[in-house]
Design a protein around this motif. Sequence first.
Motif, PDB file in Angstrom:
ATOM      1  N   GLY A 135       1.146  -1.648  -0.186  1.00 18.30           N
ATOM      2  CA  GLY A 135      -0.199  -0.222   0.367  1.00 18.30           C
ATOM      3  C   GLY A 135       0.951   1.106  -0.078  1.00 18.30           C
ATOM      4  N   MET A 136       1.923   1.086   0.845  1.00 17.66           N
ATOM      5  CA  MET A 136       2.254   2.799   0.758  1.00 17.66           C
ATOM      6  C   MET A 136       3.443   3.211  -0.535  1.00 17.66           C
ATOM      7  SD  MET A 136       4.526   1.698   4.976  1.00 17.66           S
ATOM      8  CE  MET A 136       5.157   3.282   4.482  1.00 17.66           C
ATOM      9  N   ARG A 137       4.095   1.175  -0.703  1.00 20.90           N
ATOM     10  CA  ARG A 137       4.446   1.874  -2.552  1.00 20.90           C
ATOM     11  C   ARG A 137       3.746   2.087  -3.757  1.00 20.90           C
ATOM     12  NH1 ARG A 137       9.134  -1.617  -3.186  1.00 20.90           N
ATOM     13  NH2 ARG A 137       8.900  -1.707  -4.951  1.00 20.90           N
ATOM     14  N   GLN A 138       2.048   1.992  -3.397  1.00 20.89           N
ATOM     15  CA  GLN A 138       0.827   2.595  -4.043  1.00 20.89           C
ATOM     16  C   GLN A 138       0.886   3.747  -4.055  1.00 20.89           C
ATOM     17  OE1 GLN A 138      -1.868  -0.673  -3.013  1.00 20.89           O
ATOM     18  NE2 GLN A 138      -2.050  -1.196  -5.672  1.00 20.89           N
ATOM     19  N   LYS A 139       1.378   4.539  -3.119  1.00 23.54           N
ATOM     20  CA  LYS A 139       1.298   5.769  -2.312  1.00 23.54           C
ATOM     21  C   LYS A 139       2.038   6.487  -4.073  1.00 23.54           C
ATOM     22  CE  LYS A 139      -1.669   5.308   1.821  1.00 23.54           C
ATOM     23  NZ  LYS A 139      -1.766   4.758   3.200  1.00 23.54           N
ATOM     24  N   VAL A 140       3.024   5.595  -3.595  1.00 24.68           N
ATOM     25  CA  VAL A 140       4.285   6.973  -4.191  1.00 24.68           C
ATOM     26  C   VAL A 140       3.759   6.708  -5.483  1.00 24.68           C
ATOM     27  CG1 VAL A 140       7.054   6.682  -4.568  1.00 24.68           C
ATOM     28  CG2 VAL A 140       6.141   5.771  -2.357  1.00 24.68           C
ATOM     29  N   GLY A 141       3.441   5.562  -6.092  1.00 26.63           N
ATOM     30  CA  GLY A 141       3.036   5.305  -7.383  1.00 26.63           C
ATOM     31  C   GLY A 141       1.903   6.660  -7.935  1.00 26.63           C
ATOM     32  N   ILE A 142       1.152   6.951  -6.730  1.00 27.10           N
ATOM     33  CA  ILE A 142       0.573   7.948  -7.081  1.00 27.10           C
ATOM     34  C   ILE A 142       1.243   9.539  -7.046  1.00 27.10           C
ATOM     35  CG2 ILE A 142      -1.492   9.165  -5.679  1.00 27.10           C
ATOM     36  CD1 ILE A 142      -2.558   5.885  -5.170  1.00 27.10           C
ATOM     37  N   ALA A 143       2.281   9.616  -5.827  1.00 24.57           N
ATOM     38  CA  ALA A 143       3.192  10.778  -5.451  1.00 24.57           C
ATOM     39  C   ALA A 143       2.925  11.116  -7.009  1.00 24.57           C
ATOM     40  CB  ALA A 143       3.809  10.769  -5.078  1.00 24.57           C
ATOM     41  N   ILE A 144       3.951  10.574  -7.924  1.00 29.20           N
ATOM     42  CA  ILE A 144       4.604   9.939  -9.113  1.00 29.20           C
ATOM     43  C   ILE A 144       3.215  11.059 -10.268  1.00 29.20           C
ATOM     44  CG2 ILE A 144       5.636   9.058 -11.157  1.00 29.20           C
ATOM     45  CD1 ILE A 144       6.907   7.126  -8.885  1.00 29.20           C
ATOM     46  N   ALA A 145       2.217  10.391  -9.835  1.00 25.96           N
ATOM     47  CA  ALA A 145       0.758  10.659 -11.071  1.00 25.96           C
ATOM     48  C   ALA A 145       0.457  12.214 -10.407  1.00 25.96           C
ATOM     49  CB  ALA A 145      -0.434   9.317 -10.928  1.00 25.96           C
ATOM     50  N   ILE A 146       0.468  12.441  -9.816  1.00 23.51           N
ATOM     51  CA  ILE A 146       0.667  13.748  -8.881  1.00 23.51           C
ATOM     52  C   ILE A 146       1.773  14.257  -9.847  1.00 23.51           C
ATOM     53  CG2 ILE A 146      -0.408  15.835  -7.227  1.00 23.51           C
ATOM     54  CD1 ILE A 146      -1.238  13.465  -5.535  1.00 23.51           C
ATOM     55  N   ALA A 147       2.718  14.383  -8.911  1.00 24.15           N
ATOM     56  CA  ALA A 147       4.090  15.027  -9.204  1.00 24.15           C
ATOM     57  C   ALA A 147       4.100  15.517 -11.306  1.00 24.15           C
ATOM     58  CB  ALA A 147       5.421  14.548  -8.987  1.00 24.15           C
ATOM     59  N   LYS A 148       3.647  13.969 -12.007  1.00 23.25           N
ATOM     60  CA  LYS A 148       4.031  14.206 -13.369  1.00 23.25           C
ATOM     61  C   LYS A 148       2.848  14.656 -14.073  1.00 23.25           C
ATOM     62  CE  LYS A 148       3.771  11.319 -16.305  1.00 23.25           C
ATOM     63  NZ  LYS A 148       4.194   9.957 -16.873  1.00 23.25           N
ATOM     64  N   LYS A 149       2.029  15.769 -13.071  1.00 25.79           N
ATOM     65  CA  LYS A 149       0.529  16.224 -13.352  1.00 25.79           C
ATOM     66  C   LYS A 149       0.030  15.296 -14.639  1.00 25.79           C
ATOM     67  CE  LYS A 149       2.739  20.311 -11.945  1.00 25.79           C
ATOM     68  NZ  LYS A 149       2.669  21.654 -12.773  1.00 25.79           N
ATOM     69  N   ALA A 150       0.200  14.522 -14.298  1.00 25.75           N
ATOM     70  CA  ALA A 150      -1.088  12.755 -15.212  1.00 25.75           C
ATOM     71  C   ALA A 150      -2.638  13.310 -15.213  1.00 25.75           C
ATOM     72  CB  ALA A 150      -0.877  12.157 -14.988  1.00 25.75           C
ATOM     73  N   LYS A 151      -3.027  13.337 -16.713  1.00 21.94           N
ATOM     74  CA  LYS A 151      -4.642  13.680 -16.322  1.00 21.94           C
ATOM     75  C   LYS A 151      -5.544  12.553 -16.678  1.00 21.94           C
ATOM     76  CE  LYS A 151      -6.056  17.016 -16.699  1.00 21.94           C
ATOM     77  NZ  LYS A 151      -6.186  17.874 -15.709  1.00 21.94           N
ATOM     78  N   ALA A 152      -5.042  11.179 -17.122  1.00 26.99           N
ATOM     79  CA  ALA A 152      -5.168   9.468 -17.279  1.00 26.99           C
ATOM     80  C   ALA A 152      -4.453   9.094 -15.985  1.00 26.99           C
ATOM     81  CB  ALA A 152      -5.471   9.828 -18.453  1.00 26.99           C
ATOM     82  N   LEU A 153      -4.992   8.331 -15.502  1.00 26.92           N
ATOM     83  CA  LEU A 153      -3.974   6.905 -14.325  1.00 26.92           C
ATOM     84  C   LEU A 153      -4.725   6.011 -14.524  1.00 26.92           C
ATOM     85  CD1 LEU A 153      -2.205   6.753 -11.855  1.00 26.92           C
ATOM     86  CD2 LEU A 153      -4.375   7.124 -10.352  1.00 26.92           C
ATOM     87  N   LEU A 154      -4.086   5.192 -14.790  1.00 21.74           N
ATOM     88  CA  LEU A 154      -4.498   3.492 -15.203  1.00 21.74           C
ATOM     89  C   LEU A 154      -4.034   2.005 -14.002  1.00 21.74           C
ATOM     90  CD1 LEU A 154      -4.341   4.970 -17.883  1.00 21.74           C
ATOM     91  CD2 LEU A 154      -4.667   2.758 -18.988  1.00 21.74           C
ATOM     92  N   LEU A 155      -4.502   1.897 -13.572  1.00 16.43           N
ATOM     93  CA  LEU A 155      -4.223   0.663 -12.597  1.00 16.43           C
ATOM     94  C   LEU A 155      -4.348  -0.977 -13.013  1.00 16.43           C
ATOM     95  CD1 LEU A 155      -6.118   3.217 -10.668  1.00 16.43           C
ATOM     96  CD2 LEU A 155      -3.877   3.187  -9.374  1.00 16.43           C
ATOM     97  N   ASP A 156      -3.801  -1.289 -12.372  1.00 15.66           N
ATOM     98  CA  ASP A 156      -3.830  -3.023 -12.460  1.00 15.66           C
ATOM     99  C   ASP A 156      -4.061  -3.561 -11.790  1.00 15.66           C
ATOM    100  OD1 ASP A 156      -4.201  -5.216 -13.622  1.00 15.66           O
ATOM    101  OD2 ASP A 156      -1.651  -5.346 -14.064  1.00 15.66           O
ATOM    102  N   GLU A 157      -5.256  -3.667 -10.865  1.00 17.55           N
ATOM    103  CA  GLU A 157      -5.810  -4.316  -9.699  1.00 17.55           C
ATOM    104  C   GLU A 157      -4.792  -3.843  -8.530  1.00 17.55           C
ATOM    105  OE1 GLU A 157      -5.472  -8.314  -9.594  1.00 17.55           O
ATOM    106  OE2 GLU A 157      -5.563  -9.106 -12.016  1.00 17.55           O
ATOM    107  N   PRO A 158      -5.561  -3.063  -8.374  1.00 19.31           N
ATOM    108  CA  PRO A 158      -4.771  -1.750  -7.255  1.00 19.31           C
ATOM    109  C   PRO A 158      -5.393  -2.255  -5.803  1.00 19.31           C
ATOM    110  CG  PRO A 158      -6.402  -0.232  -7.993  1.00 19.31           C
ATOM    111  CD  PRO A 158      -6.885  -1.724  -8.579  1.00 19.31           C
ATOM    112  N   THR A 159      -6.030  -2.620  -5.996  1.00 22.02           N
ATOM    113  CA  THR A 159      -6.320  -3.179  -4.129  1.00 22.02           C
ATOM    114  C   THR A 159      -5.746  -4.522  -3.972  1.00 22.02           C
ATOM    115  OG1 THR A 159      -8.864  -3.480  -4.813  1.00 22.02           O
ATOM    116  CG2 THR A 159      -7.880  -1.624  -3.812  1.00 22.02           C
ATOM    117  N   SER A 160      -5.298  -5.139  -4.503  1.00 18.12           N
ATOM    118  CA  SER A 160      -5.433  -6.668  -4.860  1.00 18.12           C
ATOM    119  C   SER A 160      -4.600  -6.954  -3.557  1.00 18.12           C
ATOM    120  CB  SER A 160      -5.175  -7.808  -5.810  1.00 18.12           C
ATOM    121  OG  SER A 160      -3.576  -7.078  -6.361  1.00 18.12           O
ATOM    122  N   GLY A 161      -4.648  -7.894  -2.252  1.00 20.98           N
ATOM    123  CA  GLY A 161      -4.009  -7.966  -1.441  1.00 20.98           C
ATOM    124  C   GLY A 161      -3.285  -6.990  -0.556  1.00 20.98           C
TER     125      GLY A 161
END
Length: 188
Positions: A135-161
Amino acid sequence: MLQAKNLSKTYGEQTALNNLTLTIHEGEIFALLGQNGAGKTTTINCFLGFIAPTSGEVRINGISVGENALETKKHLAYIPETVMLYANLTGIENLAFFSSLAGFNYGKEQLSGFLSKAGLQTAAHNQRVGGYSKGMRQKVGIAIAIAKKAKALLLDEPTSGLDPKASNEFSEILRELAIPDGMGVIMR
């Protein structure tokens, strides 16, 4: 923000997608549901430009993935089921590295702000990622999306595990990002 129009993909005799049309607007979160082999991964891979459709087209922020894949990457962030980060770097160092690849150069305070917005506890910002939970690693992934000002976010099974509490927290973070920031989100 994300659009598939008459999208089809076949692998030999096997049809993975058959004339899929969908539109995900700014601030919308869309989940692909279905059994194994229903075409969820194929759909995500078409949006990412990893595979070309047999027919139809995919657009990100109005730009055709097939005609201008590199340009679409500027508007897109992808978080796989297992977020690959550098284990020996801290959360802030990983974020600085990946945002610099997208052409952004932020100070430590800004990077910390992105991590906090993504829900990562302040105490973890300067810890090595090798000790992070999924979960902490996924939050870094989300922070990367925020930092690069992404307008579209694609997630592959984000809540598994993730445990139920972490899964609920992750969903809430997505809602907080999608609506005010106008990010279109698609997940499988």
